[in-house]
Design an enzyme around this catalytic site. Sequence first.
Site, PDB file in Angstrom:
ATOM      1  N   VAL A  14     -28.672 -62.446  10.357  1.00 22.71           N
ATOM      2  CA  VAL A  14     -29.439 -62.273   9.120  1.00 22.71           C
ATOM      3  C   VAL A  14     -29.669 -60.794   8.811  1.00 22.71           C
ATOM      4  CG1 VAL A  14     -31.655 -62.768   8.007  1.00 22.71           C
ATOM      5  CG2 VAL A  14     -30.544 -64.530   9.401  1.00 22.71           C
ATOM      6  N   VAL A  31     -34.736 -52.858  -8.970  1.00 20.56           N
ATOM      7  CA  VAL A  31     -35.977 -52.344  -8.385  1.00 20.56           C
ATOM      8  C   VAL A  31     -36.476 -51.103  -9.134  1.00 20.56           C
ATOM      9  CG1 VAL A  31     -36.878 -51.291  -6.243  1.00 20.56           C
ATOM     10  CG2 VAL A  31     -35.466 -53.322  -6.109  1.00 20.56           C
ATOM     11  N   ASP A  80     -35.424 -77.568  13.913  1.00 17.89           N
ATOM     12  CA  ASP A  80     -35.332 -76.560  12.855  1.00 17.89           C
ATOM     13  C   ASP A  80     -35.695 -77.180  11.492  1.00 17.89           C
ATOM     14  OD1 ASP A  80     -34.223 -73.834  11.911  1.00 17.89           O
ATOM     15  OD2 ASP A  80     -33.076 -75.274  10.729  1.00 17.89           O
ATOM     16  N   LYS A 110     -39.030 -76.360   8.954  1.00 16.02           N
ATOM     17  CA  LYS A 110     -38.910 -76.092   7.506  1.00 16.02           C
ATOM     18  C   LYS A 110     -39.764 -77.085   6.719  1.00 16.02           C
ATOM     19  CE  LYS A 110     -34.317 -74.099   8.100  1.00 16.02           C
ATOM     20  NZ  LYS A 110     -32.907 -74.410   8.300  1.00 16.02           N
TER      21      LYS A 110
HETATM   22  N1  LIG Z   1     -28.703 -67.557  10.996  1.00 17.50           N
HETATM   23  C1  LIG Z   1     -29.139 -68.120   9.893  1.00 17.50           C
HETATM   24  O1  LIG Z   1     -28.369 -68.676   9.084  1.00 17.50           O
HETATM   25  C2  LIG Z   1     -30.592 -68.114   9.576  1.00 17.50           C
HETATM   26  C3  LIG Z   1     -31.538 -67.648  10.455  1.00 17.50           C
HETATM   27  N2  LIG Z   1     -32.859 -67.642  10.115  1.00 17.50           N
HETATM   28  C4  LIG Z   1     -33.872 -67.068  11.009  1.00 17.50           C
HETATM   29  O2  LIG Z   1     -33.726 -65.658  10.998  1.00 17.50           O
HETATM   30  C5  LIG Z   1     -34.077 -65.116  12.260  1.00 17.50           C
HETATM   31  C6  LIG Z   1     -32.905 -64.322  12.805  1.00 17.50           C
HETATM   32  O3  LIG Z   1     -31.811 -65.185  12.960  1.00 17.50           O
HETATM   33  P1  LIG Z   1     -30.353 -64.642  13.334  1.00 17.50           P
HETATM   34  O4  LIG Z   1     -30.102 -63.364  12.640  1.00 17.50           O
HETATM   35  O5  LIG Z   1     -29.446 -65.783  13.125  1.00 17.50           O
HETATM   36  O6  LIG Z   1     -30.543 -64.379  14.885  1.00 17.50           O
HETATM   37  P2  LIG Z   1     -29.652 -63.448  15.831  1.00 17.50           P
HETATM   38  O7  LIG Z   1     -29.850 -63.949  17.198  1.00 17.50           O
HETATM   39  O8  LIG Z   1     -28.287 -63.311  15.287  1.00 17.50           O
HETATM   40  O9  LIG Z   1     -30.345 -62.016  15.672  1.00 17.50           O
HETATM   41  C7  LIG Z   1     -31.623 -61.741  16.143  1.00 17.50           C
HETATM   42  C8  LIG Z   1     -31.883 -60.245  16.042  1.00 17.50           C
HETATM   43  O10 LIG Z   1     -33.227 -59.998  16.422  1.00 17.50           O
HETATM   44  C9  LIG Z   1     -33.245 -59.036  17.473  1.00 17.50           C
HETATM   45  N3  LIG Z   1     -34.345 -59.401  18.357  1.00 17.50           N
HETATM   46  C10 LIG Z   1     -34.536 -60.585  18.964  1.00 17.50           C
HETATM   47  N4  LIG Z   1     -35.672 -60.557  19.671  1.00 17.50           N
HETATM   48  C11 LIG Z   1     -36.195 -59.322  19.508  1.00 17.50           C
HETATM   49  C12 LIG Z   1     -37.331 -58.653  20.010  1.00 17.50           C
HETATM   50  N5  LIG Z   1     -38.183 -59.250  20.829  1.00 17.50           N
HETATM   51  N6  LIG Z   1     -37.534 -57.376  19.633  1.00 17.50           N
HETATM   52  C13 LIG Z   1     -36.683 -56.761  18.822  1.00 17.50           C
HETATM   53  N7  LIG Z   1     -35.585 -57.321  18.316  1.00 17.50           N
HETATM   54  C14 LIG Z   1     -35.343 -58.590  18.667  1.00 17.50           C
HETATM   55  C15 LIG Z   1     -31.896 -59.115  18.159  1.00 17.50           C
HETATM   56  O11 LIG Z   1     -31.639 -57.877  18.768  1.00 17.50           O
HETATM   57  P3  LIG Z   1     -30.244 -57.538  19.503  1.00 17.50           P
HETATM   58  O12 LIG Z   1     -29.254 -57.400  18.377  1.00 17.50           O
HETATM   59  O13 LIG Z   1     -30.496 -56.289  20.206  1.00 17.50           O
HETATM   60  O14 LIG Z   1     -29.945 -58.720  20.381  1.00 17.50           O
HETATM   61  C16 LIG Z   1     -30.992 -59.407  16.970  1.00 17.50           C
HETATM   62  O15 LIG Z   1     -30.637 -58.223  16.309  1.00 17.50           O
HETATM   63  C17 LIG Z   1     -34.476 -66.310  13.137  1.00 17.50           C
HETATM   64  O16 LIG Z   1     -35.863 -66.464  13.085  1.00 17.50           O
HETATM   65  C18 LIG Z   1     -33.765 -67.471  12.476  1.00 17.50           C
HETATM   66  O17 LIG Z   1     -34.417 -68.686  12.712  1.00 17.50           O
HETATM   67  C19 LIG Z   1     -33.283 -68.083   8.887  1.00 17.50           C
HETATM   68  C20 LIG Z   1     -32.399 -68.568   7.988  1.00 17.50           C
HETATM   69  C21 LIG Z   1     -30.985 -68.660   8.275  1.00 17.50           C
HETATM   70  N1  LIG Z   2     -29.813 -72.764  11.990  1.00 20.87           N
HETATM   71  C1  LIG Z   2     -30.266 -72.914  10.655  1.00 20.87           C
HETATM   72  C2  LIG Z   2     -30.150 -71.615   9.949  1.00 20.87           C
HETATM   73  C3  LIG Z   2     -30.861 -71.574   8.683  1.00 20.87           C
HETATM   74  O1  LIG Z   2     -32.058 -71.811   8.581  1.00 20.87           O
HETATM   75  C4  LIG Z   2     -29.438 -73.957   9.946  1.00 20.87           C
HETATM   76  O2  LIG Z   2     -28.383 -74.320  10.452  1.00 20.87           O
HETATM   77  O3  LIG Z   2     -29.879 -74.427   8.891  1.00 20.87           O
END
Ligand SMILES: NC(=O)C1=CN([C@@H]2O[C@H](COP(=O)(O)OP(=O)(O)OC[C@H]3O[C@@H](n4cnc5c(N)ncnc54)[C@H](OP(=O)(O)O)[C@@H]3O)[C@@H](O)[C@H]2O)C=CC1
Ligand SMILES: N[C@@H](CC=O)C(=O)O
Length: 438
Positions: A14, A34, A201, A205
Amino acid sequence: MSSLKVALLGLGTVGKGVYESIIQTHEKKLTEAVGKKVEIVGVLVKDHQKERGIKKDILVTTDVNQILKLPHVDIVFEAIVGIEPANTYIRQFLEKGSHVISANKQLLAYKGKELAEVANKYNRFLTFEAAVAGGIPLLRTIIQLLQVNGITKLEGILNGTSNYILSKMRTEQSNFNEVLKEAQDLGYAEADPSSDVLGTDAFYKLMILSNLIYQKQPNWENVNKVGVNEVSQADILIGERLGFRLKLVATLQKKEQDVLAEVRPVFVSNEHPLYNVEGVDNGIVLNTDLVGTLLLQGPGAGSLATASAMIEDLVYISQKGTPNIQTPRFSYNSLVEGKEEPSIWLTIVELPTDELVKEYKQYSSINFANKDLTAVHQEEIKHNDGYIIGEILVGKSENVERFIEELPQKIRIYPISPKGINIATKNVELTRLQTTTS
Ligand SMILES: NC(=O)C1=CN([C@@H]2O[C@H](COP(=O)(O)OP(=O)(O)OC[C@H]3O[C@@H](n4cnc5c(N)ncnc54)[C@H](OP(=O)(O)O)[C@@H]3O)[C@@H](O)[C@H]2O)C=CC1
Ligand SMILES: N[C@@H](CC=O)C(=O)O
């Protein structure tokens, strides 16, 4: 020209989508919308060793205090995983005067109300369009565009990963674990994908939606939550024969003073609005007392779809300036109850031999009658050296449960959504029963 300063907490699927949209793909449009350049001033990650390919002048750190110490951060994007430390970070940034945009549904389901209070206290925005249904503009549609419409029922496919798996199992006969792996590679699945396949999940939601629509959540222990992890190819095959598709459906409805919520796989016919919501798409059906039924559909997961919702939140915040926290959503107080619908079920049993098929048929037909269930239609398929038998039943859910408990065979059971049940050939009888039970 001054700039709008933003920080990213998390640079995974994300966070990267947000980064690329701001810096590369949508920079010009964003500046226009913006009214100034959006400048990323800090990025928080967990692992400092990973190669990020980020512009040199941006602070990349594993220490949140480095970002909190920056002289001014207008907006923070929170896209890390889990409740803590995200909860603490969001509070700290709101207190410091930043608006926050979060995608973290787990955190918002647990702590959304408390965090909204903190945001109100400091007169800051806390927006989270991306946390529910990925790229679909759902939350602001509910908050802003359905203020007078009472929402009588919500039915939604809220998890892209499960929908992707079910779609591929049907169209390509793919193996569950292989498609899950694909969904992970495409960035759809959660860091812990059991949350996707167990329905957790979608449940989070749904709880966020419950807060938004009904200003409260049901007792979590009373919410039936079943995922797609036990769905077999046989279930999908029988469903297809009968004109149904299996979808992981989350429902929300008010009954008297309670909110009823459920997440489980449901068979829908081709007259149901969710029937054609396929692949990673999510779909949300809102039954309302003024406009009627609405379907919102679009990509529910993935880097760019989620980034889109977060970037649009940024534009909304920057155009609005300050939150008008005094304005409630009017229809919070004008809730209307939906009508109760008949219970129709599809039971599926897999039997390896002719003998067992015979036995099952004898046993089940006696049991239907005993349990006050009506068997409306039976479908039998010869498949992979065995048989699959599907029965459409009409009756109360507690009777169905008793029936299953007493059967010697392992049987799977799914509700059929009554909406649009009168599918063409086989269900004349079913239509009649539906009419008499409703
Ligand atoms: N993937 C999707 O389609 C969607 C995801 N989400 C939500 O968005 C959020 C992120 O998801 P996603 O991007 O897929 O997850 P990822 O696992 O791909 O990325 C997580 C990121 O957060 C960082 N991170 C994790 N824990 C910590 C911490 N304690 N301190 C600092 N940085 C941290 C990681 O760091 P590092 O890179 O160093 O590992 C990484 O960059 C989640 O809450 C997920 O539920 C919501 C909608 C859709
Ligand atoms: N893991 C979730 C990501 C978006 O919220 C999904 O598959 O819908």
